[in-house]
Design an enzyme around this catalytic site. Structure first.
Site, mmCIF file in Angstrom:
data_model
loop_
_atom_site.group_PDB
_atom_site.id
_atom_site.type_symbol
_atom_site.label_atom_id
_atom_site.label_comp_id
_atom_site.label_asym_id
_atom_site.label_seq_id
_atom_site.Cartn_x
_atom_site.Cartn_y
_atom_site.Cartn_z
ATOM 1 N N LYS A 126 35.751 32.935 31.289
ATOM 2 C CA LYS A 126 35.103 33.609 32.033
ATOM 3 C C LYS A 126 33.258 33.150 31.872
ATOM 4 O O LYS A 126 33.291 34.013 30.569
ATOM 5 C CB LYS A 126 35.614 34.395 33.234
ATOM 6 C CG LYS A 126 34.699 34.772 34.349
ATOM 7 C CD LYS A 126 35.550 35.925 34.655
ATOM 8 C CE LYS A 126 34.620 35.970 36.207
ATOM 9 N NZ LYS A 126 35.182 37.392 36.981
ATOM 10 N N SER A 138 36.849 36.554 41.731
ATOM 11 C CA SER A 138 35.566 35.880 41.216
ATOM 12 C C SER A 138 36.689 34.626 40.274
ATOM 13 O O SER A 138 35.780 33.513 40.289
ATOM 14 C CB SER A 138 35.085 36.810 41.124
ATOM 15 O OG SER A 138 35.269 37.427 39.962
ATOM 16 N N SER A 176 39.412 40.732 40.567
ATOM 17 C CA SER A 176 38.961 39.772 40.571
ATOM 18 C C SER A 176 40.091 38.863 39.796
ATOM 19 O O SER A 176 39.974 37.076 39.132
ATOM 20 C CB SER A 176 37.860 38.848 39.918
ATOM 21 O OG SER A 176 37.038 39.653 41.114
HETATM 22 N N1 GLN Z 1 36.043 40.547 45.362
HETATM 23 C C1 GLN Z 1 35.863 41.696 45.260
HETATM 24 C C2 GLN Z 1 34.614 41.671 45.273
HETATM 25 O O1 GLN Z 1 33.984 40.864 45.450
HETATM 26 C C3 GLN Z 1 35.925 42.059 43.624
HETATM 27 C C4 GLN Z 1 35.570 41.272 42.853
HETATM 28 C C5 GLN Z 1 35.403 41.373 41.368
HETATM 29 O O2 GLN Z 1 36.459 41.848 41.130
HETATM 30 N N2 GLN Z 1 34.782 40.837 40.336
HETATM 31 O O3 GLN Z 1 33.127 42.735 44.859
#
Ligand code: GLN
Length: 504
Positions: free
Chosen positions: A78, A162, A186
């Site tokens: 990532k 994400s 995410s």
């Molecule tokens: N969707 C969540 C956010 O936007 C979690 C994102 C994540 O876990 N990095 O904060």
């Protein structure tokens, strides 16, 4: 060997050690698959030369009998993990030309164990999002398509976020496994959307050092893979204490693979009544019941539990995460990293750099975070959110004290949606995706998403298991029981290959 990208990580490992396949062949097949998958936009930076070179070195080590646990296995990283000498963007314009001089601890652990890096995977900007649509490098397209009355419909499906690039690349067989990060879901939500396995380990299990920070008290690294066994193999290499991250915990890292297929007889599984949300789709409710039945059949005991503060988790998360983000992102000031816009004076330079460098979602988080931390609002929002966080953790502590070994919930409230379908007019619509996952980060617990079936329109659905702190092993054994019981999900047909690398 016909097409080695179809192997699981464990199968590829065994084939390399049996010398029926070489690491160079394996890397080459993946490099080619990536070349033909430009339409998915899963990678921000591809590193084919580095991969082929590393694979040659792996082959040499294998022939000398010096193979590491991940020797010669091609992985995606990532693009939130700093990689020495390889551009790291966090999918943000503000880090467009940032090339770290150091390697994150987790990716260094993977390389130490012999893994081959194929490149850097796309994500939501600074890991803020649930659909990969906030990336400054364009959205990732899911390899999955929605079935309509007469075949597949035209809408492009999101891979979740994400870690959308990680999930899409693993599902599309562009890599055997990928690193991901999870602040509020995410790892688990994109895994759920793409029929892959994703585990967010206990807070402190993996070092956060060298991973671009979003919300430091919630962020954790973990793998996305095609099977539960593969996730166990990857996590073992990723995990461990690190002197460079004082929140990493010095607890032994077990051989997680030994938990695969272990008996779950007599394990107590809590089913939290508060997760039965009003308006929970019948399809998701049925999947959850099916999961209960599978674990019961495998010998587990099912008990209803109560996690009474669940409904406050999402609003509290969307105060704490932006608060920490606004503080972490203060470092992108045009002086030390990446982008710098010219200004009349230093304040003007800061403002112009940050306005140009950050996308809309990141700006929204910085503004919310700054607001809830400001004098006069701090007690009303931030302090109260922290109190809620303690109560959420206490709810789980109570369940575990009552003998529950793990908690079973749906992973997401719906299957994957189409691009542009959610959140464009109301960001809260997007935030609701995280309703089943954020509690786990708030409590610092491990959670795994495991594929469990397909929706009526042919998209993957998943269940989530939440465990006691540092008991990832129980999650692996329960998730592998579900994996065994669930109908096999056939991988998506590689329709994206026809389109010659065109971007969406
Ligand atoms: N969707 C969540 C956010 O936007 C979690 C994102 C994540 O876990 N990095 O904060």
């Amino acid at each position: 060997m016909s097409d080695p990208t179809h192997l699981t990580l464990a199968q590829a490992r065994d084939a390399l050690l049996a010398k029926t396949l070489s690491s160079s062949e394996l890397a080459k097949a993946h490099v080619e698959a990536i070349e033909r998958a430009g339409l998915l936009n899963a990678f921000i930076t591809k590193t084919p030369e580095l991969a082929l070179d590393a694979a040659r070195q792996s082959d040499a080590r294998i022939s000398r009998g010096e193979a590491g646990p991940l020797e010669g296995l091609p992985l995606g990283i990532k693009d939130l993990y700093c990689t020495k000498g390889v551009r790291t963007t966090a999918a943000s314009r503000i880090l467009d030309d940032f090339t770290p001089t150091y390697e994150s601890t987790v990716s260094a652990n993977l390389l130490r164990d012999g893994a081959v890096m194929l490149g850097k995977l796309n994500l939501d900007e600074f890991a803020m999002g649930s659909s990969n649509e906030t990336s400054a490098f364009g959205p990732v397209v899911s390899p999955w398509r929605r079935k309509g009355a007469d075949g597949f419909d035209a809408a492009r499906i999101v891979p979740g976020g994400s870690s959308g690039g990680s999930a899409a690349a693993v599902a599309a067989r562009l890599c055997l496994g990928a690193t991901a990060t999870d602040t509020g879901g995410s790892i688990r939500q994109p895994a759920a959307f793409t029929g892959t396995v994703g585990i967010k380990p206990t807070y402190g299990r993996c070092s956060r050092w060298g991973i671009v920070a979003f919300a430091s008290s919630l962020d954790q690294a973990g793998p996305i893979t095609r099977t539960v066994r593969d996730a166990a193999i990857m996590l073992r290499s990723m995990a461990g204490v690190d002197a460079k991250d004082t929140t990493s915990v010095d607890a032994p890292v077990p051989d997680y693979e030994a938990a695969i297929g272990a008996s779950v007889k007599g394990r107590r599984i809590g089913v939290p009544k508060e997760y039965r949300l009003d308006g929970l789709s019948p399809e998701i409710a049925a999947l959850w019941e099916q999961g209960v039945a599978w674990l019961k059949d495998a010998g587990a005991d099912i008990v209803e539990i109560s996690l009474p503060h669940t409904r406050h988790a999402l609003p509290a998360y969307y105060i704490i995460a932006p608060a920490e983000a606004s503080s972490n992102l203060a470092r992108y000031d045009g002086v030390r990293y990446g982008l710098r816009e010219r200004g009349r004076d230093i304040t003007d330079m800061y403002e112009k750099t940050r306005a140009k460098g950050f996308g809309a979602e990141v700006r929204r988080r910085v503004m919310i975070g700054t607001y809830v931390l400001s004098a006069g609002y701090y007690d009303a929002y931030y302090v109260r959110a922290q109190k809620i966080r303690s109560l959420i953790k206490r709810d789980f502590d109570q369940a575990f004290a009552n003998g529950v070994d793990a908690v079973l919930t749906p992973a997401t409230p719906s299957p994957a949606f189409a691009m542009g379908e959610k959140g464009s007019s109301d960001p809260v619509e997007m935030y609701l995706n995280d309703v089943f996952t954020v509690t786990v980060n708030m409590a610092g617990l491990p959670g795994i998403a495991v594929p469990a079936g397909l929706s009526s329109n042919g998209l993957p659905l998943a269940l989530q298991l939440i465990g006691r702190p540092f008991d990832e092993e129980t999650l692996f054994s329960l998730a592998s029981a579900i994996e065994q019981a669930a109908p096999r999900i056939e991988p998506p047909e590689p329709w994206w290959r026809d389109s010659d690398g065109a971007r969406p």
